[in-house]
Design an enzyme around this catalytic site. Structure first.
Site, PDB file in Angstrom:
ATOM      1  N   VAL A  44       0.837  -1.197   0.000  1.00  9.72           N
ATOM      2  CA  VAL A  44       0.000   0.000   0.000  1.00  9.72           C
ATOM      3  C   VAL A  44       0.876   1.254   0.000  1.00  9.72           C
ATOM      4  O   VAL A  44       0.625   2.210  -0.747  1.00  9.72           O
ATOM      5  CB  VAL A  44      -0.964  -0.009   1.204  1.00  9.72           C
ATOM      6  CG1 VAL A  44      -1.707   1.323   1.312  1.00  9.72           C
ATOM      7  CG2 VAL A  44      -1.963  -1.147   1.074  1.00  9.72           C
ATOM      8  N   CYS A  45       1.923   1.258   0.814  1.00  7.88           N
ATOM      9  CA  CYS A  45       2.803   2.428   0.894  1.00  7.88           C
ATOM     10  C   CYS A  45       3.503   2.697  -0.434  1.00  7.88           C
ATOM     11  O   CYS A  45       3.732   3.856  -0.803  1.00  7.88           O
ATOM     12  CB  CYS A  45       3.830   2.239   2.002  1.00  7.88           C
ATOM     13  SG  CYS A  45       3.117   2.114   3.656  1.00  7.88           S
ATOM     14  N   THR A  46       3.841   1.636  -1.162  1.00  6.99           N
ATOM     15  CA  THR A  46       4.469   1.806  -2.475  1.00  6.99           C
ATOM     16  C   THR A  46       3.567   2.614  -3.397  1.00  6.99           C
ATOM     17  O   THR A  46       4.014   3.543  -4.087  1.00  6.99           O
ATOM     18  CB  THR A  46       4.796   0.431  -3.091  1.00  6.99           C
ATOM     19  OG1 THR A  46       5.739  -0.247  -2.254  1.00  6.99           O
ATOM     20  CG2 THR A  46       5.366   0.568  -4.489  1.00  6.99           C
TER      21      THR A  46
END
Length: 223
Positions: A44-46
């Protein structure tokens, strides 16, 4: 340290992908947005870091300086950037803090102050609460703070909308209603008397309720 809206955003010095920075000096007289992440190479952070990179011009137009944070070393951040570019087509040009000693996460109350050790050996789940957004004004005070679960990606269109509201209401004695978008009508603050409102808004307003007076977005006159 428990942080609330209108508290001074704590200052710190940290290593980033752009070298060492001191937060308040780096901000200068600008608005700022700090987005934190629990670990590098997480899915998700990517996507978030790449989408945020793709919005560079939108944040620059609002004179908002963006900085990321992840609980891993700067060398890992540098390797992660390639993945972010592959996945999203955008490589972050903003600095990403290497919070290996968890100092910033604890300073900003994203992890308990009593948390032992550093980033090594900690999983993303261990750092699940290091998924916060802080918007900081030119006065270095916190204007917004949000914490997201790891399963839910951030909505940067909403963050831009909130920044538009924060910047408008910082300069005018108004508030923005639910679902407001830039250019929509706004609400005169209840603390503003009708006499003062007459001076501030000489074209008048709509009184919906005695405590709810609607007026056109005053920034439209200067745009």
């Amino acid at each position: 340290m428990v942080l609330r809206i209108n508290d001074i955003a704590p200052d710190f010095t940290a290593q980033t992908t752009h070298g060492e920075i001191t937060f308040h000096d780096w901000l200068g007289d600008s608005w700022g947005m700090l987005c934190s992440h629990p670990k590098d190479f997480t899915p998700v952070c990517t996507t978030e870091l790449g989408v945020l990179a793709g919005l560079h011009d939108e944040f620059a137009r609002r004179e908002v300086r963006v900085i990321g944070l992840s609980v891993d070393p700067a060398d890992d951040h540098a390797r992660w950037l390639a993945d972010i570019g592959d996945v999203t087509g955008h490589v972050p040009a903003y600095p990403i803090i290497a919070d290996t000693d968890l100092a910033v996460a604890k300073l900003y109350d994203m992890l308990p102050a009593k948390t032992d050790g550093g980033s090594e050996g900690r999983s993303a789940a261990d750092n699940a609460t290091v998924r916060a957004v802080f918007v900081v004004g030119p006065d270095k005070r916190i204007k917004l703070q949000l914490t997201y679960p790891m399963s839910t990606g951030r909505n940067f269109a909403e963050l831009l909308r909130v920044i538009d509201s924060l910047q408008l209401t910082a300069g005018h004695k108004v508030a923005t209603p639910a679902d407001w978008q830039k250019g929509d009508d706004v609400i005169i603050l209840p603390a503003v008397s009708d006499a003062e409102a007459g001076r501030l808004f000489p074209d008048g307003w709509e009184t919906v309720k005695p405590y709810l007076r609607r007026v056109p977005d005053p920034s439209r006159e200067s745009s």
